[in-house]
Design a protein around this motif. Sequence first.
Motif, PDB file in Angstrom:
ATOM      1  N   TYR A  11      16.989  22.011  30.823  1.00  0.00           N
ATOM      2  CA  TYR A  11      17.719  22.411  31.720  1.00  0.00           C
ATOM      3  C   TYR A  11      19.196  22.035  30.760  1.00  0.00           C
ATOM      4  N   LEU A  12      19.616  21.686  29.793  1.00  0.00           N
ATOM      5  CA  LEU A  12      20.609  21.921  29.305  1.00  0.00           C
ATOM      6  C   LEU A  12      21.200  23.614  29.127  1.00  0.00           C
ATOM      7  N   LYS A  13      20.333  24.459  28.529  1.00  0.00           N
ATOM      8  CA  LYS A  13      19.845  25.923  28.054  1.00  0.00           C
ATOM      9  C   LYS A  13      20.738  26.189  29.690  1.00  0.00           C
ATOM     10  N   VAL A  14      19.501  26.004  30.803  1.00  0.00           N
ATOM     11  CA  VAL A  14      19.889  26.537  31.836  1.00  0.00           C
ATOM     12  C   VAL A  14      21.665  26.335  32.317  1.00  0.00           C
ATOM     13  N   TYR A  15      21.856  25.613  32.661  1.00  0.00           N
ATOM     14  CA  TYR A  15      23.590  24.917  32.491  1.00  0.00           C
ATOM     15  C   TYR A  15      24.786  25.338  31.737  1.00  0.00           C
ATOM     16  N   LEU A  16      23.905  25.517  31.168  1.00  0.00           N
ATOM     17  CA  LEU A  16      25.155  26.115  29.809  1.00  0.00           C
ATOM     18  C   LEU A  16      25.387  28.075  30.523  1.00  0.00           C
ATOM     19  N   PHE A  17      24.040  28.650  30.596  1.00  0.00           N
ATOM     20  CA  PHE A  17      24.111  29.710  30.942  1.00  0.00           C
ATOM     21  C   PHE A  17      25.064  29.367  31.908  1.00  0.00           C
ATOM     22  N   VAL A  18      25.032  29.516  32.809  1.00  0.00           N
ATOM     23  CA  VAL A  18      25.240  28.972  34.401  1.00  0.00           C
ATOM     24  C   VAL A  18      26.579  28.473  34.470  1.00  0.00           C
ATOM     25  N   VAL A  19      27.600  28.093  33.227  1.00  0.00           N
ATOM     26  CA  VAL A  19      28.937  27.560  32.789  1.00  0.00           C
ATOM     27  C   VAL A  19      29.345  28.677  32.337  1.00  0.00           C
ATOM     28  N   ILE A  20      28.442  29.352  31.118  1.00  0.00           N
ATOM     29  CA  ILE A  20      29.676  30.352  30.702  1.00  0.00           C
ATOM     30  C   ILE A  20      29.305  31.195  31.621  1.00  0.00           C
ATOM     31  N   CYS A  21      28.648  31.666  32.594  1.00  0.00           N
ATOM     32  CA  CYS A  21      28.546  33.207  33.934  1.00  0.00           C
ATOM     33  C   CYS A  21      30.108  32.758  33.995  1.00  0.00           C
ATOM     34  N   VAL A  22      29.831  31.397  34.614  1.00  0.00           N
ATOM     35  CA  VAL A  22      30.825  31.571  35.166  1.00  0.00           C
ATOM     36  C   VAL A  22      32.646  31.445  34.849  1.00  0.00           C
ATOM     37  N   LEU A  23      32.786  30.871  33.567  1.00  0.00           N
ATOM     38  CA  LEU A  23      33.855  31.195  32.746  1.00  0.00           C
ATOM     39  C   LEU A  23      34.411  32.803  32.394  1.00  0.00           C
ATOM     40  N   VAL A  24      33.003  33.574  32.154  1.00  0.00           N
ATOM     41  CA  VAL A  24      33.304  35.265  32.291  1.00  0.00           C
ATOM     42  C   VAL A  24      33.185  35.745  33.212  1.00  0.00           C
ATOM     43  N   SER A  25      33.232  35.503  34.308  1.00  0.00           N
ATOM     44  CA  SER A  25      32.913  35.873  35.650  1.00  0.00           C
ATOM     45  C   SER A  25      34.513  36.211  36.630  1.00  0.00           C
ATOM     46  N   THR A  26      34.960  34.583  35.585  1.00  0.00           N
ATOM     47  CA  THR A  26      36.181  33.622  35.848  1.00  0.00           C
ATOM     48  C   THR A  26      36.859  35.205  35.276  1.00  0.00           C
ATOM     49  N   PHE A  27      37.245  34.679  33.937  1.00  0.00           N
ATOM     50  CA  PHE A  27      37.807  35.716  33.082  1.00  0.00           C
ATOM     51  C   PHE A  27      38.327  37.282  33.954  1.00  0.00           C
ATOM     52  N   LEU A  28      37.364  37.904  33.655  1.00  0.00           N
ATOM     53  CA  LEU A  28      37.284  39.535  34.562  1.00  0.00           C
ATOM     54  C   LEU A  28      38.119  39.420  35.922  1.00  0.00           C
ATOM     55  N   LEU A  29      37.229  38.548  36.961  1.00  0.00           N
ATOM     56  CA  LEU A  29      38.026  38.549  38.205  1.00  0.00           C
ATOM     57  C   LEU A  29      39.452  37.883  37.842  1.00  0.00           C
ATOM     58  N   GLY A  30      39.871  37.044  37.067  1.00  0.00           N
ATOM     59  CA  GLY A  30      41.334  37.006  37.104  1.00  0.00           C
ATOM     60  C   GLY A  30      42.501  38.186  36.598  1.00  0.00           C
ATOM     61  N   THR A  31      41.827  38.850  35.073  1.00  0.00           N
ATOM     62  CA  THR A  31      42.167  39.935  35.019  1.00  0.00           C
ATOM     63  C   THR A  31      42.126  41.046  35.898  1.00  0.00           C
ATOM     64  N   LEU A  32      41.347  41.172  36.899  1.00  0.00           N
ATOM     65  CA  LEU A  32      41.342  42.453  37.733  1.00  0.00           C
ATOM     66  C   LEU A  32      42.538  41.899  39.253  1.00  0.00           C
ATOM     67  N   SER A  33      42.193  40.816  39.195  1.00  0.00           N
ATOM     68  CA  SER A  33      43.814  40.756  40.191  1.00  0.00           C
ATOM     69  C   SER A  33      44.648  40.439  39.420  1.00  0.00           C
ATOM     70  N   TYR A  34      45.214  40.245  38.407  1.00  0.00           N
ATOM     71  CA  TYR A  34      46.075  40.202  37.776  1.00  0.00           C
ATOM     72  C   TYR A  34      47.190  41.811  37.348  1.00  0.00           C
ATOM     73  N   PHE A  35      46.174  42.701  37.713  1.00  0.00           N
ATOM     74  CA  PHE A  35      46.385  44.225  37.629  1.00  0.00           C
ATOM     75  C   PHE A  35      46.660  44.617  39.177  1.00  0.00           C
TER      76      PHE A  35
END
Length: 124
Positions: A11-35
């Motif tokens: 469960y910890l592995k899958v949870y960390l996968f979800v958290v990392i995906c959310v953080l990377v997606s948020t960063f990418l969307l924030g970058t796209l929105s900023y520009f």
Amino acid sequence: AYILLGDVMKYLKVYLFVVICVLVSTFLLGTLSYFNILASFCNYLKSMVIVIPCFLGSYYLGSKVTKQGYLEGVKLGLMVLLSIFLIRIILSKGLNIYLFIYYLSIIVISVIGSILGINKKARD
């Protein structure tokens, strides 16, 4: 005790996968929105930032069990919701009916992902 540790690590592995995906997606969307790149499309993707990784994670969990795959989706969905809820409490944000529906959809999508995962395993 070793079996319990193995389940926790799964469960910890899958949870960390979800958290990392959310953080990377948020960063990418924030970058796209900023520009101001694909700004209208980013608004639609914002709601999917948590839902898609939850689906993928619960699909993976569902493919690893032999029965009652929906419980894996419920467990992962509740883990993610608990995290979101604690962050909202720390940031002292309120709750409304739209957030409740969004949280419920995260659990439903997680359950659907785990059901599809166990069904794919059954077909193989």
